[in-house]
Structures are given as structure tokens and as C-alpha cells.
Motif scaffolding. Structure first.
Motif, PDB file in Angstrom:
ATOM      1  N   LEU A 124       0.807  -1.213   0.000  1.00  0.00           N
ATOM      2  CA  LEU A 124       0.000   0.000   0.000  1.00  0.00           C
ATOM      3  C   LEU A 124       0.844   1.268   0.000  1.00  0.00           C
ATOM      4  O   LEU A 124       0.440   2.283  -0.578  1.00  0.00           O
ATOM      5  N   VAL A 125       2.009   1.228   0.646  1.00  0.00           N
ATOM      6  CA  VAL A 125       2.850   2.425   0.665  1.00  0.00           C
ATOM      7  C   VAL A 125       3.281   2.805  -0.748  1.00  0.00           C
ATOM      8  O   VAL A 125       3.428   3.988  -1.088  1.00  0.00           O
ATOM      9  N   TRP A 126       3.440   1.794  -1.610  1.00  0.00           N
ATOM     10  CA  TRP A 126       3.807   2.057  -3.009  1.00  0.00           C
ATOM     11  C   TRP A 126       2.623   2.632  -3.783  1.00  0.00           C
ATOM     12  O   TRP A 126       2.804   3.453  -4.686  1.00  0.00           O
ATOM     13  N   VAL A 127       1.414   2.192  -3.429  1.00  0.00           N
ATOM     14  CA  VAL A 127       0.225   2.774  -4.066  1.00  0.00           C
ATOM     15  C   VAL A 127       0.137   4.260  -3.726  1.00  0.00           C
ATOM     16  O   VAL A 127      -0.142   5.099  -4.596  1.00  0.00           O
ATOM     17  N   TRP A 128       0.395   4.607  -2.456  1.00  0.00           N
ATOM     18  CA  TRP A 128       0.410   6.012  -2.052  1.00  0.00           C
ATOM     19  C   TRP A 128       1.456   6.798  -2.845  1.00  0.00           C
ATOM     20  O   TRP A 128       1.182   7.893  -3.369  1.00  0.00           O
ATOM     21  N   ALA A 129       2.673   6.250  -2.945  1.00  0.00           N
ATOM     22  CA  ALA A 129       3.772   6.974  -3.600  1.00  0.00           C
ATOM     23  C   ALA A 129       3.473   7.230  -5.070  1.00  0.00           C
ATOM     24  O   ALA A 129       3.633   8.359  -5.572  1.00  0.00           O
ATOM     25  N   PHE A 130       3.011   6.209  -5.774  1.00  0.00           N
ATOM     26  CA  PHE A 130       2.789   6.391  -7.210  1.00  0.00           C
ATOM     27  C   PHE A 130       1.476   7.112  -7.498  1.00  0.00           C
ATOM     28  O   PHE A 130       1.295   7.647  -8.593  1.00  0.00           O
ATOM     29  N   SER A 131       0.580   7.153  -6.516  1.00  0.00           N
ATOM     30  CA  SER A 131      -0.597   8.006  -6.667  1.00  0.00           C
ATOM     31  C   SER A 131      -0.181   9.468  -6.759  1.00  0.00           C
ATOM     32  O   SER A 131      -0.811  10.262  -7.470  1.00  0.00           O
ATOM     33  N   ALA A 132       0.885   9.831  -6.038  1.00  0.00           N
ATOM     34  CA  ALA A 132       1.390  11.208  -6.120  1.00  0.00           C
ATOM     35  C   ALA A 132       1.885  11.509  -7.528  1.00  0.00           C
ATOM     36  O   ALA A 132       1.657  12.607  -8.062  1.00  0.00           O
ATOM     37  N   PHE A 133       2.578  10.548  -8.169  1.00  0.00           N
ATOM     38  CA  PHE A 133       3.004  10.721  -9.560  1.00  0.00           C
ATOM     39  C   PHE A 133       1.797  10.956 -10.458  1.00  0.00           C
ATOM     40  O   PHE A 133       1.814  11.834 -11.329  1.00  0.00           O
ATOM     41  N   TYR A 134       0.758  10.136 -10.254  1.00  0.00           N
ATOM     42  CA  TYR A 134      -0.468  10.230 -11.051  1.00  0.00           C
ATOM     43  C   TYR A 134      -1.049  11.636 -10.964  1.00  0.00           C
ATOM     44  O   TYR A 134      -1.379  12.260 -11.990  1.00  0.00           O
ATOM     45  N   VAL A 135      -1.190  12.135  -9.746  1.00  0.00           N
ATOM     46  CA  VAL A 135      -1.852  13.424  -9.524  1.00  0.00           C
ATOM     47  C   VAL A 135      -1.011  14.574 -10.061  1.00  0.00           C
ATOM     48  O   VAL A 135      -1.527  15.469 -10.754  1.00  0.00           O
ATOM     49  N   VAL A 136       0.285  14.575  -9.781  1.00  0.00           N
ATOM     50  CA  VAL A 136       1.161  15.657 -10.246  1.00  0.00           C
ATOM     51  C   VAL A 136       1.228  15.692 -11.771  1.00  0.00           C
ATOM     52  O   VAL A 136       1.108  16.759 -12.399  1.00  0.00           O
ATOM     53  N   GLY A 137       1.415  14.525 -12.395  1.00  0.00           N
ATOM     54  CA  GLY A 137       1.531  14.476 -13.853  1.00  0.00           C
ATOM     55  C   GLY A 137       0.264  14.917 -14.555  1.00  0.00           C
ATOM     56  O   GLY A 137       0.309  15.715 -15.505  1.00  0.00           O
ATOM     57  N   SER A 138      -0.891  14.431 -14.099  1.00  0.00           N
ATOM     58  CA  SER A 138      -2.143  14.788 -14.769  1.00  0.00           C
ATOM     59  C   SER A 138      -2.509  16.248 -14.520  1.00  0.00           C
ATOM     60  O   SER A 138      -2.914  16.959 -15.452  1.00  0.00           O
ATOM     61  N   ALA A 139      -2.359  16.722 -13.290  1.00  0.00           N
ATOM     62  CA  ALA A 139      -2.709  18.116 -12.993  1.00  0.00           C
ATOM     63  C   ALA A 139      -1.846  19.085 -13.787  1.00  0.00           C
ATOM     64  O   ALA A 139      -2.312  20.147 -14.221  1.00  0.00           O
ATOM     65  N   GLY A 140      -0.590  18.730 -14.028  1.00  0.00           N
ATOM     66  CA  GLY A 140       0.317  19.612 -14.752  1.00  0.00           C
ATOM     67  C   GLY A 140      -0.040  19.822 -16.207  1.00  0.00           C
ATOM     68  O   GLY A 140       0.434  20.786 -16.840  1.00  0.00           O
ATOM     69  N   LEU A 141      -0.900  18.970 -16.776  1.00  0.00           N
ATOM     70  CA  LEU A 141      -1.282  19.111 -18.185  1.00  0.00           C
ATOM     71  C   LEU A 141      -2.113  20.367 -18.438  1.00  0.00           C
ATOM     72  O   LEU A 141      -2.326  20.745 -19.591  1.00  0.00           O
ATOM     73  N   TRP A 142      -2.588  21.015 -17.371  1.00  0.00           N
ATOM     74  CA  TRP A 142      -3.318  22.272 -17.523  1.00  0.00           C
ATOM     75  C   TRP A 142      -2.482  23.305 -18.271  1.00  0.00           C
ATOM     76  O   TRP A 142      -3.014  24.140 -19.008  1.00  0.00           O
ATOM     77  N   TRP A 143      -1.170  23.283 -18.121  1.00  0.00           N
ATOM     78  CA  TRP A 143      -0.310  24.299 -18.716  1.00  0.00           C
ATOM     79  C   TRP A 143       0.088  24.002 -20.165  1.00  0.00           C
ATOM     80  O   TRP A 143       0.849  24.743 -20.754  1.00  0.00           O
ATOM     81  N   VAL A 144      -0.448  22.926 -20.742  1.00  0.00           N
ATOM     82  CA  VAL A 144      -0.145  22.609 -22.145  1.00  0.00           C
ATOM     83  C   VAL A 144      -1.104  23.401 -23.029  1.00  0.00           C
ATOM     84  O   VAL A 144      -2.201  22.963 -23.354  1.00  0.00           O
ATOM     85  N   ALA A 145      -0.669  24.599 -23.413  1.00  0.00           N
ATOM     86  CA  ALA A 145      -1.525  25.505 -24.172  1.00  0.00           C
ATOM     87  C   ALA A 145      -1.137  25.509 -25.652  1.00  0.00           C
ATOM     88  O   ALA A 145       0.005  25.200 -26.001  1.00  0.00           O
TER      89      ALA A 145
END
Length: 456
Positions: free
Chosen positions: A89-110
Motif C-alpha cells: 500500500l505504501v507504493w500505491v500512495w507513492a505512485f498516486s502522487a506521480f499520477y496526480v502531479v503528472g495529470s494536474a500539470g497538463l493544464w499548462w499545455v496551451a
């Protein structure tokens, strides 16, 4: 203490929470949007329209190939480490952070951001993609501990069906309220995007990144509340022991013919499927000239059939086993690839089509329905087949190898598509290597035992 039913439903919620990365970002919203802005950049740099379309597809392909290569290298290693420490589960938490940061950052692709914008778009997408894939590995590894093995086929199929339902709902919300047409600036409802998002800057479509991140954060709450680690000994991290365990498992493949054949088979067919998902929207945008709204509706059709087929496939899996479900699904996908490679607006393998009619659009919609149905069943049955080849105490390590088998081909498939597209200058011909990958996977599957093999 969560009951067995709560654990199973919590596990289902991971599929519900994570599916929008595939549905919204990889295939139906962000992927085609990236193709649009990349095509505009290349045409502005002097390429003609067809060359620009091919260049955009190749750029996307190389980006997926690099991210998939990183997953292929790291998945079995991290799986061995997780099994060695008894923690997942600790790995699920860690890679969930990758998921959230990567997807949220796509807002700046203009639009109009130049080559640097294309580079950062692919990088951010890759970060989230890696997070999604690794979180999936460690979540799948928890499946054998949920209930008895006889129910795994139905559980896997229902999980994928629930996930596709989540992806479908997320896609509908995006199309109705946010994603705008490039020409009209309006959503599927015929209104501007919500919250005053600027259609000219494509802010409605770009919101797909933060929306995907928020969706994941919200719906992972039941997962983390109800899904717990199986009762195993907690051990300190010992890299030497973890690598020795991984080496032992890899060497044992010489004596486990069914598992070896299955890993090799899935190496080809699962990632041919992933590439088909990854390039379906790009193909529709470039070859058929579809808008984001049209591609989104296409996605709804595919998600509905995937949801229904994954549920039915899970029941067929429980009744007949996963192998027949996998075989039928691969045959359907080969048929679809043959249609896609041979179709333009003017013809289908030499048969004339009226370019002014919507016949090619209807054919591709039918292909989308078949991709969704066969893909949903294939993924659910594949997860069950892997569970039949491992035990709960070594599940993460085994699913790490399973991810490796998937991601090696996923690295190869985008590379082959990028190469075929670059050499031929045609998006259609660029899809052709997937037919060969599906066929190789089908041949290797003949050596797999229908009931799997449980190691001693």
C-alpha cells in the motif's frame, strides 16, 4: 475492520478512480488535443498537412515508448522489493502522487507553445502514466488476497466493468461541461465551458488534466479506507534479498512452461492493445479529421461496450476460464486493426466509399465499439490468468513481471508505430505493426495451461 465485501469494493474503486487516465488523457481528450497542437506546430514550421500529422503521431509514439521503457525496467525490481518487505500500500500512495502531479500539470499545455511545450506535455503525461501503471501493479498484487481463487475471474471482470463505468461518467462530464470544439468553442451542450474557462485558449479541454487528478483523489478514499495489507510478516528493506528473490523467480521460468508462455504472449498482445488505445484518438483526428467532441462521443461508445463486455467476460471467465476469453478478444482486435489500416474517407481496402458521406465515420464508430468490448474482456481475463500463476505472498513480484511483459511490448509497439509512420509518412500504415503483435501473442497463448499453474 473492513469486511470481505468492503475490501472487494474498495479494490473496485481503484479501477473507478484510475480509469480516467486512460479514457480522458491517453485516448479521447488529451491525446487528440496533443495531436492538434503538435500538428499546428509542425505546419507552422513548414511541413505540409500530411507530414505534420505523421510527425505529431511519431512524437506521441516516442513519448509513450520512453515512459513504457521506464516501467518495463523498474516494475519487476519494485515488485520484488515490495514482496521482500511485505508492504504494498505504501507504493500505491507513492505512485498516486506521480499520477496526480503528472495529470494536474497538463493544464499548462496551451496551444502555440512551440517545441518546448510539446516536450513538457509528453514529460508530464509520462510522469502521470508511470504513476498510474505502478499503482495498478501494486493494486493488482492485492487481488489474490481478496477472496478465494474461484471467484477471481468474476472479481476481475467486475472491477474492470466498474472502472469503465467511472471512465464513461468522467468522459460524459468533460464533454458536456468542459471540452470545447476547436472551431465552435462550445461544449457538447452547445455552451461555453464552465467556470468562465476561455475557449480560445482551449482552457476547457486543458481542464481535463486537473479534472483527472481531482477525480482520482476523491475516489481513492474508499480504497485507502477499506483495502488493507494481507497479514504477512513485515521485514526491513534488504535489496540483496529482493534481487535474489527476483532472480530466483526469473530463473524458475525455465521450468514453468505455462507461465513463461503466458508472460511472452501478454508481452505482445496486451501492449498491442495499449498502443491501439494510445493511438485511436490520434488516428481519428488525423485520418478522419474528427474534432475533440466527435472523438469524445466515440469514446463513450467504446466505454459502454467495454463496461458491458468486461462484466460479461468476467462471468464467462468464471464459467470457462480466462484463456478462451483472451483468444476471442484477440481475434476481434486483429479484425479491427485490418479495418483501420485499410480505411480512408475514400475507400476500404479498395472498395470505394463516398467521401462526402459519413460511411467511414460509422465504420470507425463500429470499430470503437469492438475495441472497447474486446479490450475490456481481454484486460479482465489477463489479470485473472496471471493470478492463476502466482500465490498471495509473491503476487507483487509476479505482477511486476506481468507489467514487464506488458510494458516491453508497449515500448516496442509505440516504437514500431513511430518508425512505420515516419518511414511511410502515413498514419494508417503506421498502425499495421499491431496486427503482427496480436498474431504472435495468439500463437504463444497456445502453450498456456487453461487453469494456470500454482507454484509450490
Amino acid at each position: 475492520m473492513a469486511t470481505e465485501r468492503q475490501r472487494i469494493w474498495g479494490w473496485y474503486f481503484f479501477d473507478w478512480a484510475s480509469q480516467p487516465y486512460n479514457t480522458l488523457l491517453l485516448t479521447f481528450i488529451f491525446g487528440p488535443y496533443f495531436a492538434e497542437i503538435a500538428r499546428g506546430y509542425y505546419m507552422g514550421a513548414g511541413l505540409d498537412e500530411e507530414a505534420a500529422k505523421a510527425a505529431a503521431q511519431a512524437y506521441w509514439g516516442w513519448g509513450l515508448a520512453i515512459a513504457s521503457f521506464a516501467i518495463a525496467v523498474l516494475a519487476p525490481i519494485l515488485g520484488a522489493i515490495a514482496d521482500g518487505t511485505g508492504r504494498r500500500l505504501v507504493w500505491v500512495w507513492a505512485f498516486s502522487a506521480f499520477y496526480v502531479v503528472g495529470s494536474a500539470g497538463l493544464w499548462w499545455v496551451a496551444p502555440g507553445g512551440g517545441e518546448a511545450m510539446l516536450f513538457w506535455a509528453v514529460c508530464l503525461f509520462g510522469i502521470g502514466f508511470i504513476g498510474m501503471e505502478f499503482a495498478t501493479i501494486f493494486t493488482n498484487a492485492l487481488m489474490p488476497s481478496l477472496t478465494q481463487a474461484d471467484d477471481l475471474g468474476a472479481i476481475s471482470g467486475s472491477g474492470f466493468a466498474f472502472g469503465y463505468l467511472g471512465g464513461l461518467l468522467a468522459l460524459i462530464v468533460m464533454l458536456l461541461f468542459f471540452a470545447e470544439g476547436a472551431d465552435s468553442g462550445q461544449t457538447l451542450l452547445g455552451t461555453p465551458p464552465l467556470f468562465g474557462l476561455d475557449p480560445e485558449a482551449r482552457e476547457g479541454t486543458r481542464f481535463v488534466g486537473p479534472f483527472t487528478a481531482l477525480w482520482y483523489v476523491l475516489f481513492m478514499i474508499p480504497f485507502f479506507l477499506w483495502v488493507k495489507e494481507p497479514h504477512t510478516d513485515r521485514r526491513p528493506l534488504h535489496l540483496g534479498r529482493a534481487f535474489a528473490s527476483l532472480k530466483e523467480l526469473i530463473l524458475s521460468l525455465r521450468y514453468r512452461r505455462s507461465l513463461s508462455a503466458y508472460l511472452a504472449s501478454s508481452l505482445f498482445y496486451r501492449d498491442a492493445l495499449n498502443a491501439l488505445y494510445g493511438f485511436g484518438g490520434v488516428y481519428a483526428s488525423g485520418v478522419l479529421g474528427w474534432s475533440i467532441i466527435q472523438i469524445g462521443i466515440f469514446g463513450i461508445v467504446g466505454a459502454v461496450t467495454a463496461m458491458i463486455a468486461a462484466w460479461i467476460g468476467g462471468r464467462a471467465d468464471r464459467a470457462y476460464g480466462p484463456k478462451p476469453v483472451i483468444i476471442v478478444s484477440i481475434l476481434v482486435l486483429i479484425f479491427v486493426c485490418l479495418i483501420i489500416v485499410g480505411m480512408t474517407r475514400e475507400s476500404l481496402w479498395g472498395l470505394a466509399l463516398d467521401p462526402a458521406s459519413s460511411m467511414s465515420d460509422r465504420i470507425f464508430f463500429a470499430c470503437g465499439a469492438l475495441i472497447g468490448a474486446a479490450g475490456g474482456s481481454l484486460q479482465a481475463a489477463s489479470r485473472t490468468m496471471m493470478a492463476r500463476h502466482t500465490t498471495p505472498d509473491r503476487a507483487t513480484e509476479a505482477f511486476g513481471l506481468f507489467a514487464l511483459s506488458g510494458k516491453v511490448a508497449s515500448f516496442m509497439a509505440p516504437t514500431l508505430i513511430a518508425l512505420a509512420t515516419t518511414i511511410s509518412g502515413s498514419q494508417r500504415i503506421g498502425i499495421a505493426p499491431l496486427i503482427l503483435l496480436f498474431l504472435i501473442g495468439l500463437v504463444l497463448l497456445s502453450f498456456v495451461k487453461p487453469k494456470g499453474e500454482m507454484p509450490a
